[in-house]
Design a protein around this motif. Structure first.
Motif, PDB file in Angstrom:
ATOM      1  N   CYS A  50      52.544  32.649  50.199  1.00  0.00           N
ATOM      2  CA  CYS A  50      51.935  33.957  50.727  1.00  0.00           C
ATOM      3  C   CYS A  50      52.973  34.774  51.139  1.00  0.00           C
ATOM      4  O   CYS A  50      54.069  34.409  51.701  1.00  0.00           O
ATOM      5  CB  CYS A  50      50.658  33.699  51.498  1.00  0.00           C
ATOM      6  SG  CYS A  50      51.084  33.380  53.307  1.00  0.00           S
ATOM      7  N   THR A  65      54.220  36.417  47.746  1.00  0.00           N
ATOM      8  CA  THR A  65      54.164  37.741  47.518  1.00  0.00           C
ATOM      9  C   THR A  65      52.640  38.213  47.771  1.00  0.00           C
ATOM     10  O   THR A  65      52.232  39.482  47.744  1.00  0.00           O
ATOM     11  CB  THR A  65      54.479  38.392  46.154  1.00  0.00           C
ATOM     12  OG1 THR A  65      54.052  37.509  45.289  1.00  0.00           O
ATOM     13  CG2 THR A  65      56.277  38.251  46.075  1.00  0.00           C
ATOM     14  N   LYS A  66      51.916  37.428  47.832  1.00  0.00           N
ATOM     15  CA  LYS A  66      50.496  37.614  47.745  1.00  0.00           C
ATOM     16  C   LYS A  66      49.856  37.113  48.946  1.00  0.00           C
ATOM     17  O   LYS A  66      50.273  36.413  49.901  1.00  0.00           O
ATOM     18  CB  LYS A  66      49.562  36.787  46.809  1.00  0.00           C
ATOM     19  CG  LYS A  66      49.505  37.374  45.240  1.00  0.00           C
ATOM     20  CD  LYS A  66      48.459  36.672  44.547  1.00  0.00           C
ATOM     21  CE  LYS A  66      49.018  36.493  43.134  1.00  0.00           C
ATOM     22  NZ  LYS A  66      48.519  35.246  42.384  1.00  0.00           N
ATOM     23  N   CYS A  67      48.545  37.901  49.345  1.00  0.00           N
ATOM     24  CA  CYS A  67      47.777  37.423  50.593  1.00  0.00           C
ATOM     25  C   CYS A  67      46.628  36.854  50.107  1.00  0.00           C
ATOM     26  O   CYS A  67      45.862  37.407  49.157  1.00  0.00           O
ATOM     27  CB  CYS A  67      47.398  38.634  51.586  1.00  0.00           C
ATOM     28  SG  CYS A  67      46.459  38.155  52.858  1.00  0.00           S
ATOM     29  N   HIS A  68      46.007  35.830  50.616  1.00  0.00           N
ATOM     30  CA  HIS A  68      44.879  35.098  50.010  1.00  0.00           C
ATOM     31  C   HIS A  68      43.457  35.484  50.913  1.00  0.00           C
ATOM     32  O   HIS A  68      42.706  34.989  50.627  1.00  0.00           O
ATOM     33  CB  HIS A  68      45.174  33.712  49.946  1.00  0.00           C
ATOM     34  CG  HIS A  68      46.259  33.222  49.003  1.00  0.00           C
ATOM     35  ND1 HIS A  68      46.471  33.423  47.779  1.00  0.00           N
ATOM     36  CD2 HIS A  68      47.591  32.952  49.659  1.00  0.00           C
ATOM     37  CE1 HIS A  68      47.702  33.062  47.481  1.00  0.00           C
ATOM     38  NE2 HIS A  68      48.367  32.744  48.580  1.00  0.00           N
ATOM     39  N   GLU A 126      42.214  39.937  49.401  1.00  0.00           N
ATOM     40  CA  GLU A 126      42.792  40.145  47.904  1.00  0.00           C
ATOM     41  C   GLU A 126      43.647  41.478  47.618  1.00  0.00           C
ATOM     42  O   GLU A 126      42.839  42.428  47.752  1.00  0.00           O
ATOM     43  CB  GLU A 126      41.775  39.726  46.988  1.00  0.00           C
ATOM     44  CG  GLU A 126      42.173  38.606  45.818  1.00  0.00           C
ATOM     45  CD  GLU A 126      41.191  37.808  45.332  1.00  0.00           C
ATOM     46  OE1 GLU A 126      41.183  37.593  44.115  1.00  0.00           O
ATOM     47  OE2 GLU A 126      40.523  37.264  46.051  1.00  0.00           O
ATOM     48  N   GLY A 127      44.584  41.317  47.037  1.00  0.00           N
ATOM     49  CA  GLY A 127      45.389  42.650  46.563  1.00  0.00           C
ATOM     50  C   GLY A 127      46.191  43.239  48.019  1.00  0.00           C
ATOM     51  O   GLY A 127      46.590  44.214  47.826  1.00  0.00           O
ATOM     52  N   GLY A 128      45.735  42.661  49.155  1.00  0.00           N
ATOM     53  CA  GLY A 128      46.411  43.267  50.406  1.00  0.00           C
ATOM     54  C   GLY A 128      47.853  42.975  50.418  1.00  0.00           C
ATOM     55  O   GLY A 128      48.415  42.009  49.908  1.00  0.00           O
ATOM     56  N   ALA A 129      48.555  44.160  50.876  1.00  0.00           N
ATOM     57  CA  ALA A 129      49.928  44.219  50.883  1.00  0.00           C
ATOM     58  C   ALA A 129      50.366  43.804  52.512  1.00  0.00           C
ATOM     59  O   ALA A 129      51.617  43.497  52.529  1.00  0.00           O
ATOM     60  CB  ALA A 129      50.490  45.498  50.525  1.00  0.00           C
TER      61      ALA A 129
END
Ligand code: FAD
Ligand code: SF4
Lengths: 788, 340
Positions: free
Chosen positions: B140, B146-149, B152-155
């Protein structure tokens, strides 16, 4: 059943026990308390390598290839093995062998073992794991058991005929539907049980050596040495005579060490490949992946009864989430139905249980295997029935009591049955009559009852040999060594053997040495599961003791020229009952017997009688004796936070005879602790990615001492006709009804029915809101009617 | 057992020597206090420092004293247990003593330090896991991915500030003092936090937190701490609530403060707390009503996320309950507010 298997609940020389029934310390208590006890991980051997497992990061995938060349090239790495090195499948139940020590072509859950490395130390082995390249083809992952019920592609086990169904059992006894139709009340409801795991303090650990002359020795933290022995022979393609399995001191199991596990095969194979001793110790996270814990179950129950509370018909439909492998699942699926038919009598019963595969860590036997979940549902439904009929819940249970020396609706023989005494005991101790339905809103009492097996007559592989064997060796010094295949997993089975030997042969307990769970030294015992050890190994021990006892008594009688009936063996001395001045030390008595009969020793064994219903699966759950339990829980609910506080739990347990009341109380307390824990805090949860939600002892919340209610262990002794001195089980039964009793206490406290586990505060608040809304609409309706 | 990655360990005996070591090693070095946060994080391979500088042998960092201006000075290496047990802290900064008494469990409190607690890593159920686990997840934003769980879609990382001392220290207007080879720097704790879960503190590489000062509190000072957690011990907060009431004449509120943590990257100060309670008389009906109003406001302002384990909707519902109970406890001079 042979005569040797039944010794009556009092010895021929009377019930004036010297050892049995006394609160003695465990034979290994001091060693454990001082740290001297040797656990598997304490074993250090010269040249020993350390092994680690590479695990699947995918919930479901095909393994296309494994390339270990870079790992093998790392300095300090001695060997890497993969599924190709051990392609033969195993599984504890011979009909459903679907596991590989390392994945052959498929991984079925996140954490499924893929390869194992042996290296000079753990860090090198871990570094090597990161160098192994695995090519996976990711497949659709089944995380929802309801999906597995209807969707079978891609099948989790390709060779299964029924797609993702692991086992289906449907059994019907009596006129279920007709009796439901003619009943005064019929209750139907749904319940669910989440997953929980054992979390023993000692993680799984195994050490193996392979000698130059081809002898494999495995030390393992297992609770069933015998099955591990058989599985190793099968998978490693070694003759069983070339394998020795030893269980060192063990730090808890609770069912979680009953299957053969990947690490046992891996260290063995790695020892064979490298010629060096090899050890593997699971991390706590890996213990969560090894799992075999409580199956999540989704349950529908329909109970019909007459107005007086007599149950006439019970109908159950159960969906069981099995996780990725069969493990004991065949038995689980039967137990989910078979073990509900006591302590109450009902004339008709049907259950339909289906276990499905999902891509999660495999479920298996956890304390109260297969029957804790149905017991929860049913005992809550009984409380609903009592509410409907306006009967006291304890009274409802009394009305339906099945009695002793009877047969259940599914054809199981029940011998002793102390359930009524259990009910009386918790009713009295808890102050039930003064408190139940009388405490202020927010605080309440609940009751529930249950029964459990003391072993069954179903050995997991069919055979007619004894289920338990014991061997004795008597030394001239007065020491008796008892060799037992039984696995002491902390429950105290070694102590139990020592107490019986001491009682029977008149030696102080500290002069009895117990050698246990070593396949080279000990006669076979089927292991520590299904609460069978005290009952079966206990009987086998009595059987062996009686044989040498006859010799000792005869030799002493001859020396004194008296009738053998006058010789009494007391701890440390043999006396003449009619002339107590005549006395010999145990050692002297042994020496006389040795002169008379040559070297002293004996074997003893136990086999169950033929039991069970006359239908397919009728012997699964058929036990030579059942234990019975009643719980009353007192709890309160903070209606603002939804938090449940359990104040007291009274648990009365009919264990037949308490061979050591302190150990029985310990088992009762441990069981209740565990039951309340899974009701309120513990949750073995797999998240939307197929990952275990929190595989650590921080996130898997075991209650601490401050979270633990007051536990009151109440022992009921029904003296079973076939148990050793009348004893039955005490290790698993006392867990069962703690959970529904808590649900029923919450109902008494605040009027909501907790039908789904765990009982989280969020869920309590939700139900309280629903209840308030319902009451408001009712009173609004009443007001509207009043105006009209 | 999980293995700890290899690193070099330095055990300087003075702050000067420690700052020197840190300056020489650069940003890859890590400071070790009690190690109760650092060690699990190392084992989870969240950090892989080449050098770890232990502060355990620096006596000047340990202890609690009263300065001439009446403020309390707490050395960064003072253990949590010592903070909880200290009579001056208990009397003059009750909220901190109460918060400290509920941190982790007894063993961890005797190892963990106040400095380490202030500088605790933010926590998240997708982050505080082993390397294997995080790899299976696909990592994450906070570490290796690179993603936030959570969003969702959060930067942006929204890992939660989970240190119980932080909200307490905020209500006490604490000041943090750092030393580095550049000299000493002090910052009000209010200004110390960043709203970024990846790293939520304004601390520079090479700086050591040496002490925490608490300005003296007026005689009418009352405070309390409320902590929501699943078990009665060990667990990190699912919600932490620090309440302060300074009472003047006739027990009327002169100053009120409410800070809530374990929501997002930084503790949240509830807006308008002072405005709502100022002038009300503790114990009066009006006070109770206003406390309820403030609690509802807190509930509106706080949005627990699925960042830490636990039932987020329940945590949200508990904001109002714990805010109210903690304010009432402060007023009554009781607390901490805890389910046991
Ligand atoms: C099971 C468990 C439960 C816990 N429960 C709680 C809880 O309920 N509440 C809670 O608040 N915490 C909890 N903790 C976290 C931790 O134990 C405490 O926050 C403790 O106070 C941390 O202090 P420490 O000295 O051990 O810090 P360390 O682990 O040594 O350090 C923590 C961080 O601060 C940095 N650091 C430490 N001291 C200094 C300094 N003087 N200058 C610069 N940097 C420094 C370190 O580099 C590191 O990044 C728990 C931990 C565990 C393992
Ligand atoms: S909030 Fe959690 S999941 Fe999201 S980036 Fe931060 S640590 Fe990772």
């Amino acid at each position: 059943m042979a005569a040797r298997d039944n010794h009556g609940n009092t010895p021929p020389w009377g019930a004036n026990f010297g050892v049995i029934g006394k609160p003695l310390r465990k034979v290994d208590g001091i060693a454990k308390a001082t740290g001297a006890a040797i656990y598997t991980d304490d074993i250090q051997l010269p040249g020993m390598l350390h092994a680690k497992t590479l695990r699947s990061p995918h919930a479901h995938a095909r393994v296309r290839s494994v390339d270990a060349s870079a790992a093998l090239a790392l300095e300090g790495v001695h060997a890497v093995i993969t599924g190709a090195d051990m392609p033969i499948k195993y599984g504890v139940i011979p009909w459903t062998q679907d596991e590989n020590a390392l994945a052959v072509d498929r991984v079925r859950f996140i954490g499924d073992p893929v390869a194992a490395v042996a290296a000079v130390d753990e860090d090198t082995a871990n570094a090597a794991l990161k160098l192994i390249a695995v090519d996976y083809e990711v497949l659709h992952a089944f995380l929802d058991p309801f999906e597995s019920l209807v969707r079978h592609e891609p099948a989790i086990h390709a060779d299964r005929k029924e797609g993702n169904i692991s086992k289906h059992v449907r059994l019907e006894f009596g006129e279920v539907d007709a009796l439901a139709k003619s009943a005064d009340v019929v209750l139907e409801d749904e319940y669910s049980f989440h997953g929980s795991t054992h979390a023993p303090i000692e993680p799984h650990c195994a050490v193996a050596t392979f000698s130059a002359d081809g002898l494999l020795t495995l030390w393992s933290a297992t609770q069933i040495t015998h099955y591990v022995h058989r599985a190793l022979a099968q998978v490693l393609e070694l003759p069983a005579q070339k394998i020795r399995v030893i269980q060192p001191c063990l730090g808890g199991a609770f069912g979680g060490k009953s299957d053969p596990f990947s690490l046992e095969f891996c260290v063995s194979k790695l020892a064979m490949v490298t010629g060096r001793p090899v050890k593997m110790l699971y991390t706590r996270e890996e213990v969560f992946y090894a799992h075999r814990g409580r199956h999540p179950m989704f349950m529908k129950y329909r109970t019909a009864a007459q107005a007086n509370g007599r149950i006439t018909s019970v109908d159950a439909k159960i969906l069981i989430d099995g996780g990725s492998y069969s493990s004991f699942g065949l038995v689980t699926t039967y137990y989910a139905g078979q073990l509900l038919t006591g302590p109450y009598d009902f004339p008709s019963y049907r259950f339909d249980s289906t276990r499905v595969f999902t891509n999660k860590p495999p479920c298996g036997p956890k304390r109260g295997h297969g029957s804790v979940q149905p017991r929860f549902a049913f005992e809550v439904q009984l409380d609903q029935l009592a509410e409907r009929l306006k009967l006291d819940p304890i009274e409802l249970r009394r009305v339906n009591f099945q009695g002793s020396q009877t047969r259940t609706v599914n054809g199981q023989r029940v011998t002793s049955n102390g359930f009524l005494e259990c009910l009386d005991s918790v009713e009295r101790a808890s102050g039930w009559k003064k408190k139940r339905a009388k405490l202020p809103f927010g605080r309440g009492l609940g009751v529930a009852g249950s029964m459990y097996i003391s072993g069954t007559n179903y050995p997991v592989y069919p055979n007619k040999m004894p289920q338990a064997g014991v061997q004795l060796k008597l030394d001239r010094s007065g020491v008796v060594t008892v060799f037992t295949g039984g696995n002491d997993i902390g429950q105290g089975s070694n102590s139990m053997c020592a107490y019986i030997v001491a009682e029977e042969l008149g030696v102080p307990v500290e002069h009895v040495r117990v050698v246990a769970a070593d396949t080279d030294l000990c006669p076979v015992d089927l292991g520590a599961y299904s609460s069978r050890v005290t009952f079966m190994v206990g009987n086998a021990t009595i059987d062996a003791c009686r044989k040498v006892r006859r010799q000792i008594v005869a030799a002493v009688a001859k020396k004194w020229a008296v009738d053998p009936g006058r010789v009494r063996l007391m701890p440390g001395v043999a006396i003449d009952l009619e002339d107590p001045a005549k006395a010999l030390s145990t050692a002297e008595a042994f020496q006389l017997a040795e002169e008379e009969f040559d070297t002293l020793g004996a074997t003893g064994s136990y086999n169950t009688p033929t039991l069970g219903g006359d239908y397919r699966g009728g012997s699964i759950g058929a036990s030579p004796a059942y234990s019975f339990t009643a719980h009353v829980v007192e709890a309160s609910v903070d209606t603002e936070t939804g938090r449940i506080q359990v104040h007291d739990v009274w648990c009365a347990h009919d264990c037949g005879r308490a061979l050591n009341p302190m150990l029985v109380a310990g088992q009762i307390e441990g069981s209740v602790y565990m039951g309340i824990a899974e009701a309120l805090l513990e949750e073995h949860k797999v998240n939307r990615f197929g990952l275990h939600q929190g595989p650590s002892l921080l996130d898997y919340r075991l209650p601490t001492s401050v979270d633990t209610p007051e536990l009151h262990a109440l022992i009921v002794e029904s003296l079973d006709p076939e148990g050793p001195y009348g004893a039955k089980e005490a290790g698993e039964g006392p867990l069962h009804s703690s959970i529904p009793a808590l649900s029923n206490a919450i109902f008494d406290a605040v009027g909501i029915r907790m039908k789904h586990l765990p009982f989280t505060p969020g869920r309590v608040l939700e139900l309280l809101r629903e209840k308030d809304a319902l009451e408001e609409s009712k009173s609004a309706g009443a007001a509207a009617r009043g105006q009209a | 057992m999980l293995r700890c990655p290899k690193f070099e360990l330095a055990t300087p005996t003075s702050v000067a020597a420690a700052t020197r070591l840190l300056a020489d090693a650069g940003p890859s070095a890590m400071i070790l206090a009690g190690g109760t946060d650092v060690m699990p994080n190392l084992k989870h391979e969240l950090f892989t420092p080449a050098l770890v500088v232990s502060l355990a042998r620096i006596p000047e960092l340990n202890g609690i004293r009263r300065a001439e201006d009446g403020s309390l000075v707490i050395g960064a290496m003072t253990t949590i247990e010592a903070v909880a047990a200290n009579s001056q802290v208990r009397e003059r900064a009750t909220v901190l003593a109460q918060a400290a008494s509920l941190i982790a469990g007894p063993q961890l409190r005797t190892m963990g330090t106040l400095g380490g607690n202030v500088l605790l890593e933010t926590r998240c159920q997708w982050y505080n896991q082993s390397y294997f686990w995080r790899q299976a997840l696909g990592f994450c934003i906070k570490k290796d991915g690179t993603k936030c769980h959570v969003v969702e879609g959060g930067a942006k990382c929204v890992a939660a500030a989970s240190n119980d001392s932080a909200p307490a220290l905020m209500t006490l207007d604490a000041e943090l003092h750092f030393e580095s080879v550049e000299g000493r720097r002090s910052v009000r704790i209010e200004e110390f936090w960043l709203g970024d879960g990846v790293f939520n503190k304004k601390i520079n590489a090479g700086e050591i937190l040496v002490e925490i000062t608490l300005p003296s509190t007026p005689s009418g000072h009352r405070s309390a701490y409320g902590k929501l957690r699943e078990r009665g011990s060990i667990d990190f907060p699912l919600l932490g609530v620090a309440a302060r009431l300074d009472l003047g004449k006739d027990e009327r509120v002169e100053r009120a403060d409410l800070v809530i943590t374990a929501l997002a990257a930084r503790p949240h100060r509830v807006q308008r707390a002072g405005e709502i309670l100022r002038g009300t008389q503790v114990g009066s009906e009006d006070f109770v009503t206003r406390v309820g109003e403030l609690a509802r406001l807190a509930h509106k302002q706080c949005h627990p996320l699925e960042n830490i384990p636990g039932d987020a909707p329940w945590r949200k519902a508990m904001v109002a309950v714990y805010a109210r109970r903690t304010l009432l406890a402060a007023a009554a001079g009781t607390g901490p507010v805890h389910h046991l």
